[in-house]
Design a protein around this motif. Structure first.
Motif, mmCIF file in Angstrom:
data_model
loop_
_atom_site.group_PDB
_atom_site.id
_atom_site.type_symbol
_atom_site.label_atom_id
_atom_site.label_comp_id
_atom_site.label_asym_id
_atom_site.label_seq_id
_atom_site.Cartn_x
_atom_site.Cartn_y
_atom_site.Cartn_z
ATOM 1 N N ALA A 113 0.824 -1.215 0.000
ATOM 2 C CA ALA A 113 0.000 0.000 0.000
ATOM 3 C C ALA A 113 0.861 1.268 0.000
ATOM 4 C CB ALA A 113 -0.970 -0.021 1.186
ATOM 5 N N PRO A 114 1.836 1.412 0.913
ATOM 6 C CA PRO A 114 2.704 2.606 0.823
ATOM 7 C C PRO A 114 3.523 2.637 -0.467
ATOM 8 C CG PRO A 114 2.856 1.588 3.000
ATOM 9 C CD PRO A 114 2.129 0.615 2.116
ATOM 10 N N ALA A 115 3.935 1.434 -0.938
ATOM 11 C CA ALA A 115 4.711 1.397 -2.181
ATOM 12 C C ALA A 115 3.875 1.892 -3.354
ATOM 13 C CB ALA A 115 5.207 -0.021 -2.455
ATOM 14 N N ALA A 116 2.553 1.630 -3.341
ATOM 15 C CA ALA A 116 1.680 2.115 -4.409
ATOM 16 C C ALA A 116 1.681 3.637 -4.455
ATOM 17 C CB ALA A 116 0.259 1.588 -4.210
ATOM 18 N N VAL A 117 1.689 4.265 -3.283
ATOM 19 C CA VAL A 117 1.753 5.731 -3.226
ATOM 20 C C VAL A 117 3.088 6.217 -3.777
ATOM 21 C CG1 VAL A 117 1.642 7.740 -1.718
ATOM 22 C CG2 VAL A 117 0.171 5.777 -1.276
ATOM 23 N N SER A 118 4.162 5.517 -3.424
ATOM 24 C CA SER A 118 5.487 5.907 -3.924
ATOM 25 C C SER A 118 5.563 5.762 -5.436
ATOM 26 C CB SER A 118 6.563 5.049 -3.257
ATOM 27 O OG SER A 118 6.558 5.228 -1.850
ATOM 28 N N ALA A 122 6.306 8.675 -8.071
ATOM 29 C CA ALA A 122 7.380 8.594 -9.066
ATOM 30 C C ALA A 122 6.842 8.849 -10.469
ATOM 31 C CB ALA A 122 8.055 7.222 -8.993
ATOM 32 N N GLU A 123 5.660 8.303 -10.776
ATOM 33 C CA GLU A 123 5.050 8.529 -12.088
ATOM 34 C C GLU A 123 4.761 10.006 -12.288
ATOM 35 O OE1 GLU A 123 3.817 7.285 -15.769
ATOM 36 O OE2 GLU A 123 4.576 5.971 -14.183
ATOM 37 N N ALA A 124 4.246 10.661 -11.250
ATOM 38 C CA ALA A 124 3.961 12.094 -11.340
ATOM 39 C C ALA A 124 5.250 12.895 -11.535
ATOM 40 C CB ALA A 124 3.226 12.553 -10.089
ATOM 41 N N ALA A 125 6.318 12.484 -10.855
ATOM 42 C CA ALA A 125 7.591 13.199 -10.977
ATOM 43 C C ALA A 125 8.162 13.063 -12.386
ATOM 44 C CB ALA A 125 8.591 12.669 -9.949
ATOM 45 N N ASN A 335 -2.124 17.254 -20.998
ATOM 46 C CA ASN A 335 -3.439 16.624 -20.840
ATOM 47 C C ASN A 335 -3.317 15.105 -20.817
ATOM 48 O OD1 ASN A 335 -4.718 19.108 -20.789
ATOM 49 N ND2 ASN A 335 -5.086 19.142 -22.985
ATOM 50 N N ASP A 336 -2.423 14.559 -21.659
ATOM 51 C CA ASP A 336 -2.223 13.106 -21.670
ATOM 52 C C ASP A 336 -1.672 12.622 -20.324
ATOM 53 O OD1 ASP A 336 -3.106 13.009 -24.251
ATOM 54 O OD2 ASP A 336 -1.116 12.936 -25.161
ATOM 55 N N LEU A 337 -0.715 13.366 -19.769
ATOM 56 C CA LEU A 337 -0.135 12.961 -18.487
ATOM 57 C C LEU A 337 -1.154 13.063 -17.362
ATOM 58 C CD1 LEU A 337 3.399 14.625 -18.746
ATOM 59 C CD2 LEU A 337 2.880 12.179 -18.786
ATOM 60 N N ILE A 338 -1.982 14.098 -17.393
ATOM 61 C CA ILE A 338 -3.025 14.225 -16.367
ATOM 62 C C ILE A 338 -4.029 13.087 -16.493
ATOM 63 C CG2 ILE A 338 -4.967 15.645 -15.603
ATOM 64 C CD1 ILE A 338 -3.310 18.104 -16.284
ATOM 65 N N ALA A 339 -4.413 12.764 -17.738
ATOM 66 C CA ALA A 339 -5.341 11.648 -17.945
ATOM 67 C C ALA A 339 -4.715 10.331 -17.486
ATOM 68 C CB ALA A 339 -5.729 11.564 -19.424
ATOM 69 N N LYS A 340 -3.417 10.174 -17.733
ATOM 70 C CA LYS A 340 -2.733 8.952 -17.290
ATOM 71 C C LYS A 340 -2.715 8.863 -15.771
ATOM 72 C CE LYS A 340 1.642 6.451 -17.808
ATOM 73 N NZ LYS A 340 3.010 6.507 -18.396
ATOM 74 N N LEU A 341 -2.433 9.990 -15.107
ATOM 75 C CA LEU A 341 -2.462 9.993 -13.640
ATOM 76 C C LEU A 341 -3.856 9.691 -13.116
ATOM 77 C CD1 LEU A 341 -0.174 12.988 -12.587
ATOM 78 C CD2 LEU A 341 0.338 10.553 -12.528
ATOM 79 N N LEU A 342 -4.879 10.201 -13.801
ATOM 80 C CA LEU A 342 -6.255 9.896 -13.396
ATOM 81 C C LEU A 342 -6.520 8.396 -13.471
ATOM 82 C CD1 LEU A 342 -8.410 12.750 -14.991
ATOM 83 C CD2 LEU A 342 -8.310 12.132 -12.570
ATOM 84 N N ASP A 343 -6.080 7.777 -14.572
ATOM 85 C CA ASP A 343 -6.281 6.323 -14.719
ATOM 86 C C ASP A 343 -5.520 5.562 -13.636
ATOM 87 O OD1 ASP A 343 -7.861 6.758 -16.921
ATOM 88 O OD2 ASP A 343 -6.241 6.492 -18.375
ATOM 89 N N ILE A 344 -4.276 5.966 -13.392
ATOM 90 C CA ILE A 344 -3.480 5.289 -12.365
ATOM 91 C C ILE A 344 -4.130 5.470 -10.999
ATOM 92 C CG2 ILE A 344 -1.249 5.248 -11.183
ATOM 93 C CD1 ILE A 344 0.045 6.080 -13.797
ATOM 94 N N ASP A 346 -7.324 6.097 -10.287
ATOM 95 C CA ASP A 346 -8.581 5.340 -10.187
ATOM 96 C C ASP A 346 -8.312 3.852 -10.029
ATOM 97 O OD1 ASP A 346 -9.891 7.728 -10.454
ATOM 98 O OD2 ASP A 346 -10.327 7.485 -12.593
ATOM 99 N N ASP A 347 -7.345 3.319 -10.813
ATOM 100 C CA ASP A 347 -7.017 1.893 -10.694
ATOM 101 C C ASP A 347 -6.460 1.575 -9.306
ATOM 102 O OD1 ASP A 347 -7.815 1.534 -13.278
ATOM 103 O OD2 ASP A 347 -5.797 1.595 -14.129
ATOM 104 N N ALA A 348 -5.579 2.451 -8.808
ATOM 105 C CA ALA A 348 -4.978 2.208 -7.490
ATOM 106 C C ALA A 348 -6.040 2.253 -6.397
ATOM 107 C CB ALA A 348 -3.887 3.252 -7.217
ATOM 108 N N ILE A 349 -6.920 3.240 -6.466
ATOM 109 C CA ILE A 349 -7.965 3.358 -5.438
ATOM 110 C C ILE A 349 -8.908 2.162 -5.509
ATOM 111 C CG2 ILE A 349 -10.003 4.702 -4.785
ATOM 112 C CD1 ILE A 349 -8.449 7.207 -5.490
ATOM 113 N N GLU A 350 -9.231 1.718 -6.722
ATOM 114 C CA GLU A 350 -10.112 0.561 -6.853
ATOM 115 C C GLU A 350 -9.485 -0.685 -6.228
ATOM 116 O OE1 GLU A 350 -12.342 -2.028 -10.388
ATOM 117 O OE2 GLU A 350 -11.122 -0.269 -10.870
ATOM 118 N N ILE A 351 -8.178 -0.867 -6.462
ATOM 119 C CA ILE A 351 -7.503 -2.037 -5.903
ATOM 120 C C ILE A 351 -7.400 -1.933 -4.386
ATOM 121 C CG2 ILE A 351 -5.289 -3.249 -5.811
ATOM 122 C CD1 ILE A 351 -4.936 -2.579 -8.763
#
Length: 487
Positions: A113-118, A122-125, A335-344, A346-351
């Protein structure tokens, strides 16, 4: 073969994909003994009467006789079989409890769980670094554009034909070219052995030359008249004069060529040159003047149309196109990067939410297993009591029949109830809910998951804000040195 390590979220997902057990708790684990049938099978009433008639067993005996031992052994065998069934059931429940693997899940959650946040951070960075480079490149082009406008004293935006407007302008050039080819072919067909086809072939060169010269001089030469540099202005003026001269020469040559070819004069090219030198305006046929006028008109239209395709100031449009392309690419990538972060996100929160629900399901299943195990243990305890009553009932059938035909007193033990040895029951097997430490661990793990869900939300908001702040950061970084230099 892909040897990349699994992400933290994939480890959580793997823990969720487990098969449901196919165990079904039996409602009749320990069947009740049919005392009447067992008494009949053992022939207790008959054996009791026969042995009573023989005054057996003796009145002073204290131990069980053969018939009584057979009854006890039969019930003991039933008790041992029931205890074996209990052990099998308890072992099955233990395997199911082990299969829940709470400790493994707790460990995975504490790590993944903490690793998912990291990983999200990292993806955002990475996206932020990429946008920073794109924005810096865009800012360099903006500075170059601003410097260009300042040096050339331009206060307007660059404009050029694009989209449908460009299509129309290019279409006009093509229409003019095709029209002039057929027009020239029609007028030149009179002196061609091949008729219209031959005239069109000869006219193709004149049309290409007429339209091509207008396009090239309008795009490359005449636009230099707008430049602030005097030498380039002079070049533009020379180009304009050259165009006007070529406009007259090309179309007069075409008109003279028509008359010469119509008179079937050999070496028509040389004759045209002689006529241009001797009497350039000496056209004798009205159709030749018409061909000359239409050629000039087509060339002028092509010249104006070509001039309007690009910005009037040389070099301005190309620079602005590069800046616009960089700006569009920057916005699109952001916009593509923001959309990608949104997908990541949403997927992370769902899991993570699914992992949270999975813990609740495991806890419910854990309590259900304990309840089922306790029920089986209680059934076994009740079954032992039932067997205790059954053995005394069977003994009483035998003893009553024995006493009915005896003349001597029965043994004193006939009036004493037989006590069946019972297997002890472990109190731990009667627990029906999770231990306090397990409940606490589940609550802590669910708290970790909830906290990481909130953390991913926060990381997304921070990443989104940082993407938006890149514009201000780059602009401030550029303006500050300029202010310092002015000071």
């Amino acid at each position: 073969m892909d040897a990349r390590p699994k992400s933290a979220l994939s480890r959580l997902v793997n823990g969720l994909k487990r098969e449901q057990h196919d165990y079904r708790v039996s409602l009749d684990v320990f069947p009740v003994l049919n005392i009447d049938k067992l008494a009949a099978d053992l022939g207790l009433a008959k054996a009791g009467a026969e042995r009573g008639a023989r005054e057996e067993p003796a009145s002073d005996t204290q131990v069980l006789d053969d018939i009584e031992n057979a009854i006890v052994e039969r019930v003991e065998a039933e008790k041992n079989a029931a205890h074996g069934t209990l052990l099998d059931e308890v072992r099955t429940y233990k395997e199911r409890l082990t299969g829940l693997d709470f400790e493994g899940r707790f460990g995975t959650i504490r790590q993944a769980a903490p690793a998912a946040v990291s990983e999200f951070r990292a993806e955002a960075a990475q996206g932020r670094d990429e946008l920073h480079g794109l924005r810096r490149h865009l800012r360099d082009l903006e500075l170059e554009r601003d410097d260009f406008r300042h040096r050339h004293q331009l206060k307007r935006a660059a404009h050029w034909a694009a989209g449908g407007n460009l299509t129309i302008k290019v279409g006009v050039l093509l229409v003019l070219f095709v029209f002039e080819v057929f027009l020239n072919g029609f007028f030149l067909a009179k002196g061609s052995e091949l008729g219209y086809l031959g005239g069109a072939a000869e006219a193709l060169t004149f049309a290409l030359l007429n339209i091509g010269v207008a396009f090239l001089i309008a795009v490359v030469g005449v636009r230099e008249l707008n430049h602030r540099n005097l030498l380039r202005k002079l070049f533009g003026l020379i180009a304009l004069i050259a165009y006007l001269v070529l406009l007259i020469v090309i179309n007069l040559s075409l008109a003279h060529y028509r008359e010469v070819s119509a008179e079937l004069i050999s070496d028509a090219g040389r004759e045209v040159l002689l006529r241009l030198d001797a009497m350039p305006l000496g056209l004798t046929d009205f159709k030749s003047w018409l061909l000359f006028g239409l050629g000039v008109l087509c060339s002028l239209i092509a010249f104006v149309d070509s001039f309007l395709i690009f910005d009037p100031y040389p070099g301005y449009a190309s620079l602005e196109k590069r800046r616009t392309g960089a700006h569009d690419g920057y916005i699109r990538r952001k916009n593509d990067l923001i959309a990608k972060l949104l997908d990541i996100r949403d997927d992370a929160i769902e899991i993570l939410e699914e992992a949270n629900r999975d813990l609740s399901i495991r806890r419910s299943e854990h309590d259900s297993i304990l309840e089922s195990r306790a029920r089986v243990v209680r059934l076994f305890s009740a079954h032992q009591s039932h067997l205790d009553r059954a053995v005394n009932t069977l003994l009483s059938v035998y003893r009553e029949a024995n006493k009915g035909l005896r003349k001597t007193p029965p043994p004193s033990r006939f009036s004493v109830a037989y006590v069946l040895d019972k297997f002890p029951i472990e109190q731990d097997l009667l627990e029906t809910s999770a231990r306090d430490d397990l409940r606490r661990s589940i609550a802590e793990s669910q708290g970790v998951l909830t906290g990481q869900i909130l953390a991913i939300h926060d990381e997304f908001e921070q990443a989104f804000a940082s993407y938006r702040e890149i514009d201000n950061f780059i602009e401030e970084k550029t303006v500050v040195p300029a202010d310092a230099k002015a000071a």
